[in-house]
Scaffold this motif. Structure first.
Motif, short mmCIF file in Angstrom:
data_model
loop_
_atom_site.label_atom_id
_atom_site.label_comp_id
_atom_site.label_asym_id
_atom_site.label_seq_id
_atom_site.Cartn_x
_atom_site.Cartn_y
_atom_site.Cartn_z
N CYS A 198 0.83 -1.21 0.00
CA CYS A 198 0.00 0.00 0.00
C CYS A 198 0.86 1.26 0.00
CB CYS A 198 -0.93 -0.01 1.21
SG CYS A 198 -2.25 -1.25 1.12
N LEU A 199 1.97 1.22 0.73
CA LEU A 199 2.87 2.38 0.76
C LEU A 199 3.50 2.65 -0.60
CD1 LEU A 199 4.72 1.84 4.18
CD2 LEU A 199 3.18 3.74 3.60
N GLN A 200 3.69 1.62 -1.40
CA GLN A 200 4.39 1.76 -2.67
C GLN A 200 3.46 1.71 -3.88
OE1 GLN A 200 6.98 2.93 -1.44
NE2 GLN A 200 8.64 1.61 -2.12
N MET A 201 2.16 1.61 -3.66
CA MET A 201 1.22 1.44 -4.77
C MET A 201 1.27 2.63 -5.74
SD MET A 201 -1.06 -0.40 -6.27
CE MET A 201 -1.45 -1.64 -5.03
N PRO A 202 1.61 2.39 -7.01
CA PRO A 202 1.61 3.48 -8.00
C PRO A 202 0.18 3.87 -8.37
CG PRO A 202 2.11 1.40 -9.06
CD PRO A 202 2.02 1.11 -7.59
N ASN A 203 0.04 4.96 -9.11
CA ASN A 203 -1.30 5.41 -9.48
C ASN A 203 -1.55 5.35 -10.99
OD1 ASN A 203 0.34 7.49 -10.24
ND2 ASN A 203 -0.79 9.10 -9.18
N THR A 204 -0.68 4.67 -11.71
CA THR A 204 -0.92 4.42 -13.13
C THR A 204 -0.56 2.97 -13.44
OG1 THR A 204 1.32 5.10 -13.79
CG2 THR A 204 -0.39 6.81 -13.78
N LEU A 205 -1.27 2.38 -14.39
CA LEU A 205 -0.99 1.00 -14.76
C LEU A 205 0.42 0.85 -15.32
CD1 LEU A 205 -4.37 -0.09 -16.40
CD2 LEU A 205 -3.39 -0.90 -14.26
N GLY A 206 0.91 1.88 -16.01
CA GLY A 206 2.24 1.81 -16.59
C GLY A 206 3.34 1.68 -15.55
N ASN A 207 3.09 2.18 -14.33
CA ASN A 207 4.09 2.11 -13.26
C ASN A 207 3.90 0.90 -12.35
OD1 ASN A 207 5.58 4.39 -13.93
ND2 ASN A 207 4.20 5.76 -12.84
N LEU A 208 2.93 0.05 -12.68
CA LEU A 208 2.70 -1.13 -11.87
C LEU A 208 3.73 -2.19 -12.23
CD1 LEU A 208 0.71 -2.00 -9.67
CD2 LEU A 208 -0.67 -3.09 -11.44
N ARG A 209 4.98 -1.93 -11.78
CA ARG A 209 6.11 -2.79 -12.12
C ARG A 209 6.85 -3.21 -10.85
NH1 ARG A 209 8.59 1.41 -16.37
NH2 ARG A 209 8.03 2.73 -14.60
N PHE A 210 7.62 -4.28 -10.97
CA PHE A 210 8.31 -4.84 -9.81
C PHE A 210 9.23 -3.82 -9.15
CE2 PHE A 210 12.09 -6.98 -8.08
CZ PHE A 210 11.50 -7.71 -7.06
N ARG A 211 9.90 -3.00 -9.96
CA ARG A 211 10.88 -2.08 -9.39
C ARG A 211 10.24 -1.05 -8.46
NH1 ARG A 211 12.89 2.00 -14.23
NH2 ARG A 211 11.05 3.35 -14.26
N GLU A 212 8.93 -0.81 -8.64
CA GLU A 212 8.25 0.14 -7.77
C GLU A 212 8.13 -0.40 -6.35
OE1 GLU A 212 7.27 3.24 -8.63
OE2 GLU A 212 8.21 2.87 -10.58
N PHE A 213 8.31 -1.72 -6.19
CA PHE A 213 8.16 -2.35 -4.88
C PHE A 213 9.50 -2.84 -4.33
CE2 PHE A 213 4.19 -2.77 -7.18
CZ PHE A 213 3.27 -2.28 -6.26
N THR A 214 10.58 -2.23 -4.79
CA THR A 214 11.91 -2.59 -4.30
C THR A 214 12.57 -1.42 -3.58
OG1 THR A 214 12.91 -1.96 -6.43
CG2 THR A 214 12.24 -4.26 -6.15
N ARG A 215 11.76 -0.50 -3.11
CA ARG A 215 12.31 0.71 -2.51
C ARG A 215 12.06 0.74 -1.01
NH1 ARG A 215 10.09 5.44 -6.27
NH2 ARG A 215 8.11 4.39 -5.88
N LEU A 216 12.78 1.61 -0.33
CA LEU A 216 12.68 1.74 1.12
C LEU A 216 11.82 2.95 1.43
CD1 LEU A 216 13.64 0.79 3.91
CD2 LEU A 216 15.63 2.30 3.66
#
Length: 619
Positions: A98-116
């Motif tokens: 939920c903290l890392q959920m993007p707001n566009t389908l284009g950004n719904l990628r694995f790298r968006e969920f590898t951050r601190l």
């Protein structure tokens, strides 16, 4: 066992008494030996700075152990600790997503969920500093807010996909009702009800689950306060270091403050909306032709039957996308030739729409009001104003009868007054008895024939100004009507077999390639219906202006598509087109790539000036 610590199975064994010895009996007046006194609340909570384990917060909850015959403790459910830690890990994962959920389908990628996420570090530090009750309340409220923010991100995804813009928390809630109506027309009433219930249930469940997960994680942190504090300090140091040195992973920065950024965007958007309402109301009061006398409005069109027609979702992609364009441009070329054979000529250009993918009324109003109307609040402001619409210009002169053909309108339509229409024919007033084509209540060919039969073909004392909205090219572009002989249209029942044999919405709704194919067919159908109507019923005094209201949704037009739509003016009288020669529009029904592009709100004033109207501002 001290300080409320859980019983350990690895504690050293106690020395057992010799078999022949027994504990001495208590003397008279003495009480039996007792165990250590039960800790009071201060002892159980570890004092001011100890680990908090009271009131069910101990890692091994009461009831998790039984006693052997010798009185020793042993776990009653050996697998329960694994279940608790599994639930805790799932809670952590849900919060992290939920903290890392993007707001566009284009950004719904694995790298968006590898951050601190910085928010997780700050949240942990705050929760660790609070006593039990405030901590739980804070965790629950924060978790519920995070769940709600995740729902907003999902709404952003949907709005970006369908409308090419973000969700506006001030203005867009009422559009969800329109979305439900669209689903009902596309998928049926029962499916829509079930989906609506499911979506609401999932939204409530998500908020509740995130809140419960945050409380659970907060309790675990409190039980391991020392280790959790060290972990938060280390994570904070790593975050600051990664920020300072710009460390990235897979092209994305490791240190993130995504959730805080989303909150700031929504807040800023809400503030801008509230500010825009006041400013736009002032802008709408100013009108270049607000005080122009009726006799000085469109004098060069007197005696002409003027028809303004909007074709749903007719966008630039229909003419330039390689998967769509061949069929549509072929239709435009064929129609141009057929019109020229009938004595008509055309010039075409581009307008940049105020909307994308939907909200067609914003495109209609921007074109006809001469104002940039890109949200619902602006639309409401204009509809309640005296700002002169292009169609009302003709009513104001007193020289035209004015009428609207609105097959997409199925309820009261107060906008009729703003647009200056003496009479409006809605979906129930055109005599159609055939089937609906998904959202579209009737095929365009039938709507135009009904217009001819009930309005245009009748004798009258004045020329006619008409506004017509054609809906057959409305998404989901399935099923698409087919042309039939004009003499066979009757009450529209002839379309029954065509509708039954057509493509079903569910067959294409998730298939971009098939959606493009069906979209192209629908545009060709609408253009063919309109140009054949003009060939069949147009006269020397007919002037047709037709354009798209917006581009189709990004699943068809692409994520990088422009907002441009084609516009054409068609007439037999050469003087009509001579008046717009300075516009440098292309000949025929197809604008060229280099043809000038204007914003939609520029069209009203350019059109009025081209046909002799004299500006006289209201302010």
């Amino acid at each position: 066992m001290t300080g409320g610590a859980p019983v350990s199975e690895e504690s050293p064994e106690k020395p057992e008494p010799a078999p022949t010895e027994s504990a001495p009996a208590p003397a008279d007046g003495e009480s039996a030996p007792q165990g250590p006194p039960a800790p009071d609340d201060e002892t159980r909570t570890g004092g001011a700075g100890g680990n908090e384990t009271a009131e069910g917060e101990a890692e091994d909850a009461p009831g998790d152990e039984t006693r052997t015959a010798q009185g020793e403790a042993e776990p009653a459910h050996p697998t329960r600790p694994y279940l608790r830690w599994t639930l805790t890990l799932l809670a952590v994962a849900l919060i992290y997503v939920c903290l890392q959920m993007p707001n566009t389908l284009g950004n719904l990628r694995f790298r968006e969920f590898t951050r601190l996420p910085a928010e997780a570090i700050i949240g942990a530090a705050v929760l660790l500093s609070l006593p039990r009750r405030p901590r739980r309340i804070t965790a629950a409220v924060t978790g519920a807010a995070l769940g709600a923010l995740t729902i907003l991100s999902l709404l952003d995804m949907g709005f970006n996909e369908y409308l090419g813009r973000h969700f506006n928390i001030v203005l867009d809630w009422e559009l969800l009702d329109d979305a439900q109506m669209y689903m009902k027309d596309s998928m049926g009433g029962t499916t829509t009800v079930l989906l609506t219930i499911g979506v609401i249930a999932l939204a409530v469940a998500l908020i509740a689950l995130v809140a419960l997960s945050t409380v659970r994680v907060a309790d675990v942190l409190a039980r391991h306060k020392a280790d959790a504090s060290k972990g938060a300090l280390i994570a904070g140091t790593v975050w600051i270091t990664c920020t300072a040195f710009g460390v990235q992973l897979a092209g994305a920065p490791i240190a993130a403050d995504h959730t805080a950024g989303v909150v700031k965007v929504h807040v800023r958007r809400a503030m801008d909306t509230l500010h825009d309402e006041a400013q736009f109301a002032k802008d709408a009061e100013a009108d270049t032709f607000g005080n122009t006398p009726p006799a000085q409005l469109v004098p060069d069109l007197r005696g002409k039957d003027v028809v303004f027609t909007f074709i749903e979702s007719y966008g630039r992609s229909a003419l330039e996308d390689p998967e769509i364009a061949p069929g549509v441009t072929g239709t435009l070329d064929t129609s141009t030739q057929a019109l020229e054979k009938a004595g008509f000529h055309a010039k075409s250009g581009w307008l940049t729409s105020a909307t994308f993918g939907g909200n067609s009324w914003l495109g209609h109003s921007s074109t006809l009001a001469g104002l940039w109307i890109d949200n619902q609040q602006r639309y409401r402001t204009v509809m309640a104003s005296d700002h002169l619409s292009l169609t009302k210009v003709f009513q104001k002169t007193g020289e035209w009868d004015t009428v609207g053909i609105m097959p997409g309108v199925q309820k009261a339509w107060p906008e009729q007054k703003y647009y200056g229409l003496d009479k409006v024919y809605n979906a129930f007033q055109l005599g159609y008895e055939g089937p609906k084509f998904s959202w579209s209540t009737m095929p365009d060919q039938y709507a135009l024939e009904a217009f001819q039969r009930q309005v245009h073909g009748k004798k009258r004392d004045k020329p006619l100004m008409s506004e017509i909205i054609l809906t057959s090219s409305h998404q989901p572009w399935a099923p698409v009507p087919k042309m039939v002989d004009w003499d066979d249209l009757g009450d529209g029942s002839v379309f029954g077999p065509i509708q039954k044999a057509g493509t079903k919405p569910g067959d294409i709704i998730s298939d971009s390639s098939r959606s493009k194919q069906e979209y192209g067919k629908s545009i060709s159908y609408s253009v063919t219906s309109l140009t054949q109507w003009l060939e069949r019923y147009g006269s020397d005094d007919t002037v047709l202006v037709f354009l798209g209201d917006h581009q189709p949704m990004s699943r068809v037009s692409g994520t990088k598509a422009s907002r441009d739509v084609p516009i054409s003016i068609v007439a037999k009288d050469p003087a009509v087109l001579d008046k717009i020669a300075s516009w440098n529009w292309a000949d025929g029904l197809q604008p060229a790539p280099e043809t000038p592009v204007w914003k939609m709100d520029a069209f009203r004033d350019r059109f009025l000036k081209a046909y002799g109207s004299i500006p006289n501002p209201s302010k």
